[in-house]
Scaffold this motif. Sequence first.
Motif, mmCIF file in Angstrom:
data_model
loop_
_atom_site.group_PDB
_atom_site.id
_atom_site.type_symbol
_atom_site.label_atom_id
_atom_site.label_comp_id
_atom_site.label_asym_id
_atom_site.label_seq_id
_atom_site.Cartn_x
_atom_site.Cartn_y
_atom_site.Cartn_z
ATOM 1 N N UNK A 119 -8.000 12.128 -7.321
ATOM 2 C CA UNK A 119 -6.772 11.529 -7.859
ATOM 3 C C UNK A 119 -5.591 11.569 -6.878
ATOM 4 N N UNK A 120 -5.387 12.700 -6.225
ATOM 5 C CA UNK A 120 -4.284 12.796 -5.270
ATOM 6 C C UNK A 120 -4.568 11.964 -4.017
ATOM 7 N N UNK A 121 -5.837 11.931 -3.607
ATOM 8 C CA UNK A 121 -6.207 11.123 -2.447
ATOM 9 C C UNK A 121 -5.914 9.647 -2.715
ATOM 10 N N UNK A 122 -6.309 9.154 -3.871
ATOM 11 C CA UNK A 122 -6.052 7.755 -4.223
ATOM 12 C C UNK A 122 -4.550 7.493 -4.273
ATOM 13 N N UNK A 123 -3.788 8.443 -4.777
ATOM 14 C CA UNK A 123 -2.329 8.273 -4.827
ATOM 15 C C UNK A 123 -1.751 8.117 -3.422
ATOM 16 N N UNK A 124 -2.265 8.892 -2.457
ATOM 17 C CA UNK A 124 -1.792 8.781 -1.070
ATOM 18 C C UNK A 124 -2.199 7.436 -0.475
ATOM 19 N N UNK A 131 -0.162 -0.226 -2.289
ATOM 20 C CA UNK A 131 1.016 -0.640 -3.047
ATOM 21 C C UNK A 131 2.129 -1.219 -2.174
ATOM 22 N N UNK A 132 1.975 -1.132 -0.858
ATOM 23 C CA UNK A 132 2.967 -1.703 0.052
ATOM 24 C C UNK A 132 2.710 -3.190 0.319
ATOM 25 N N UNK A 133 1.547 -3.663 -0.116
ATOM 26 C CA UNK A 133 1.131 -5.038 0.149
ATOM 27 C C UNK A 133 0.951 -5.796 -1.167
ATOM 28 N N UNK A 134 1.306 -7.092 -1.143
ATOM 29 C CA UNK A 134 1.004 -7.891 -2.330
ATOM 30 C C UNK A 134 -0.449 -8.340 -2.267
#
Length: 161
Positions: A119-124, A131-134
């Motif tokens: 979970x934390x890895x996916x968040x990173x 999430x920085x890219x459309x």
Amino acid sequence: MSRMVEPRWLNRQEMKAWKAFLAASHLVERRVEHQLRERAGLSHPQYEILVRLADAPDGALRMTELADSVVTSKSGVTYQVAKLEEWGLVRRYRCPTDDRGVNAAITEAGREKLREIAPEHVAVVRASLIDLLDETQQRAITEGLETVARTLRATGGDGVR
């Protein structure tokens, strides 16, 4: 006497693409590596090995297949698997269909480690790239990088043998 061929130098746009790739790949890798080392005591290659094994049928792969899937040398994957084996996260055994082959398999402790840190890895990964890219940018990067990987693998240009 052989004549040197002038290199095809990168034009301004090509150089910009190359520099952007280098900066982004190094920055993302550093964040991912830092998170995994600090929170889980694993390197990024070790985490990737656990993920590949967890996704494999029966949780096992031949060592050569594992090396190919994580794009590393056979000796590199052997070293990383040995570390994971010391920690009880992976086990190795002789391939039942080929006496020369060795398989690596994720253990229940390895699966538990993945459940704990995923979970934390996916968040990173999300915060550092996804999430920085459309969606259009994600598709373009995916298509471009898949082309590069497919071409380099097909031509033996992965440089890890």
